[in-house]
Design an enzyme around this catalytic site. Structure first.
Site, PDB file in Angstrom:
ATOM      1  N   THR A 105       0.795  -1.096  -0.057  1.00 51.61           N
ATOM      2  CA  THR A 105       0.089   0.046   0.091  1.00 51.61           C
ATOM      3  C   THR A 105       0.992   1.243  -0.009  1.00 51.61           C
ATOM      4  O   THR A 105       0.618   2.331  -0.609  1.00 51.61           O
ATOM      5  CB  THR A 105      -0.921  -0.013   1.168  1.00 51.61           C
ATOM      6  N   ASN A 146      -4.028  -3.950  -4.426  1.00 52.63           N
ATOM      7  CA  ASN A 146      -3.967  -5.432  -4.426  1.00 52.63           C
ATOM      8  C   ASN A 146      -4.125  -5.956  -6.140  1.00 52.63           C
ATOM      9  O   ASN A 146      -3.892  -6.926  -6.334  1.00 52.63           O
ATOM     10  CB  ASN A 146      -5.342  -6.208  -4.034  1.00 52.63           C
ATOM     11  N   THR A 191      36.209 -37.157 -13.504  1.00 54.10           N
ATOM     12  CA  THR A 191      35.200 -37.266 -12.742  1.00 54.10           C
ATOM     13  C   THR A 191      35.308 -37.859 -11.318  1.00 54.10           C
ATOM     14  O   THR A 191      36.152 -38.611 -11.105  1.00 54.10           O
ATOM     15  CB  THR A 191      34.060 -38.482 -13.278  1.00 54.10           C
ATOM     16  N   SER A 322      46.664 -12.117   0.103  1.00 55.22           N
ATOM     17  CA  SER A 322      47.351 -12.393   1.612  1.00 55.22           C
ATOM     18  C   SER A 322      47.815 -11.345   2.178  1.00 55.22           C
ATOM     19  O   SER A 322      48.662 -10.693   1.720  1.00 55.22           O
ATOM     20  CB  SER A 322      47.846 -13.846   1.664  1.00 55.22           C
ATOM     21  N   SER A 323      47.716 -11.076   3.174  1.00 53.07           N
ATOM     22  CA  SER A 323      47.998 -10.332   4.268  1.00 53.07           C
ATOM     23  C   SER A 323      49.491 -10.634   4.760  1.00 53.07           C
ATOM     24  O   SER A 323      50.429  -9.838   5.470  1.00 53.07           O
ATOM     25  CB  SER A 323      47.441  -9.360   5.333  1.00 53.07           C
ATOM     26  N   LYS A 328      50.886 -14.642  -2.787  1.00 52.54           N
ATOM     27  CA  LYS A 328      49.765 -15.438  -3.124  1.00 52.54           C
ATOM     28  C   LYS A 328      48.671 -14.447  -3.698  1.00 52.54           C
ATOM     29  O   LYS A 328      48.391 -13.177  -3.413  1.00 52.54           O
ATOM     30  CB  LYS A 328      49.416 -15.676  -1.843  1.00 52.54           C
TER      31      LYS A 328
END
Length: 471
Positions: A105, A146, A191, A322-323, A328
């Site tokens: 509404t 509605n 697989t 990475s820190s 990386k």
């Protein structure tokens, strides 16, 4: 968004309330602003949503005018206001939170108020002088939340689906281009994460493209369900307060205005609380998300390493990984795609629960369905564009690494089945695994095949095309 410090006073069922003097919205929108601080995402953040409700109101005013329910002056002003919103104006005056009570509404009345106040300006009146153009009596004539709200959100999803499909098709093209680029790169298929039989990287990337191509058709099938609307049903589908013929004419007008093949539901009482189309369409989005996430899992596996993983492909480096670990680089783009897909899948669950929560002649949970679907339709194109631009387009393949894994794989023993039998092939595979020896050397050692025949059988290019297999 208005920043006025001056106010006008408007009233509704609950009494008087101050509204910023320059705002095109009115008292009921102001109540929604006061009541709902839930998602902090606003209707105005999604232009397709605002444009969709303007189209619905434009179709309604044109139908009511043609049926003689609204006079020429008001109809012309309301229609002009609707067209201005469609053209991108006044969107800042749609500040209602995406998550709200009231079955939509607040959204419906937000539009009614903005359109009415702009129409008043066009006619030379002041905002809030609703005796000349009323949000309820004129803009909302022959409607209820509605029927106007679900028709609006259906059009919203239809419009946003076009952008989704466009992004999906670009992503498909990117995978297909990589399939062409890598068509001659022999690699090992797998697989259950175990060596299977050889294939090419080109086949793998073409398979991704074809896998996603299916989703274009699936989305188109499901979006068609959204073209059935219940305009003219008003409160519960009985059409109370709508002029005879309004439902059919308004639906026709909306189809003409938008170019979308909208159809009036055959049973408006059934259609008013029905949310089945949203469940189906959400499921199509979930299916796309599941496939995208699986593909990104594959990309992360194939790029794993670079020294201690599969290292078959290289993803474009997008950020230090990475820190603490120098050098990386992480697969951040597939990772963010995975997470987006999880969100879409979770939203589908919310939509399912909200659809089930409908009661009797209305489902009041449609706002959360709307928020979830709009979120999915925003996030998915964004992440597919990101995946394409920052990952897929820049993928390279490590050709020698892929070929060496094929040569050293136990999996190539499968190609020997037609020549030495399954039992002998199994023995060769078992011994190769136990000793670390090669399938090639063991076959020759046991004199199961001549070197010439073995070389021909184990030529990777022959194994890729059964019709070219050596007899």
């Amino acid at each position: 968004m208005t920043t006025d410090k001056k106010f006008r006073v408007e009233s509704d069922l609950l009494g008087e309330l101050q509204v910023p003097q320059g705002a095109y919205y009115g008292v009921q929108t102001q109540r929604a602003i006061n009541n709902y601080h839930i998602s902090r995402k606003k209707m105005r953040d999604y232009p397709d949503y605002v444009i969709a409700i303007a189209y619905v109101k434009l179709a309604a005013i044109e139908a009511n005018h043609e049926l003689g329910q609204i006079n020429d002056e008001i109809s012309a002003a309301v229609a002009q206001a609707c067209r201005e919103i469609i053209d991108g104006k006044f969107h800042e005056d749609f500040p209602t939170d995406m998550v709200q009570g009231g079955a939509g509404t607040s959204v419906n009345m937000n539009a009614n108020e903005v359109i009415a106040n702009r129409a008043l300006e066009i006619m030379g009146h002041q905002k809030g002088e609703y005796q000349y153009c009323s949000p309820n009596d004129h803009v909302n004539c022959a409607q209820s939340t509605n029927d106007a709200y679900p028709s609006t959100i259906r059009l919203t999803f239809i419009r946003m689906n076009k952008n989704l499909v466009a992004s999906l098709q670009k992503l498909i093209a990117a995978f297909r281009a990589k399939g062409d680029e890598f068509k001659d790169v022999i690699k090992m298929g797998r697989t259950q994460l175990q060596d299977a039989v050889p294939m090419t990287s080109g086949q793998e990337f073409h398979a991704y493209a074809n896998n996603l191509e299916e989703e274009v058709a699936n989305l188109e099938r499901n979006v068609r369900l959204l073209h059935e609307i219940n305009m003219g049903g008003t409160a519960i589908g009985t059409g109370l307060n709508a002029a005879p013929g309004f439902a059919e004419l308004c639906t026709k007008k909306l189809a003409e205005l938008t170019g979308e093949p909208f159809e009036l539901a055959t049973d408006l009482v059934e259609a008013t609380p029905d949310t089945g189309a949203y469940v189906s369409y959400s499921s199509a989005l979930k299916r796309l998300a599941v496939k995208l996430s699986k593909i990104c899992n594959d990309l992360r596996l194939m790029a794993s390493g670079p020294r201690c993983g599969l290292n078959e492909i290289n993803l474009p480096p997008m950020a230090p990984g990475s820190s603490i670990m120098p050098g990386k680089v992480n697969p951040v783009i597939p990772e963010v795609t995975n997470q987006t897909c999880f969100k879409v899948i979770g939203n589908d669950t919310t939509i399912m629960i909200a659809a089930e929560a409908g009661q009797l002649q209305l489902n009041v949970m449609e706002p959360i369905i709307t928020e979830c679907l709009i979120e999915n339709l925003t996030w998915l194109p964004n992440v597919m564009d990101t995946l394409r631009e920052k990952c897929i387009d820049g993928i390279t393949v490590n050709k020698e690494r892929c070929l060496n894994m094929v040569r050293n794989s136990i999996g190539i023993v499968t190609a020997l089945n037609p020549y030495i039998g399954y039992k002998n092939s199994t023995k060769i595979a078992k011994e190769a695994l136990a000793t670390g020896g090669s399938v090639y050397d063991l076959v020759l050692e046991k004199k199961l095949l001549t070197k010439e025949k073995l070389d021909a059988i184990l030529d990777p290019s022959h194994m890729l095309d059964p019709e070219e297999m050596v007899k």
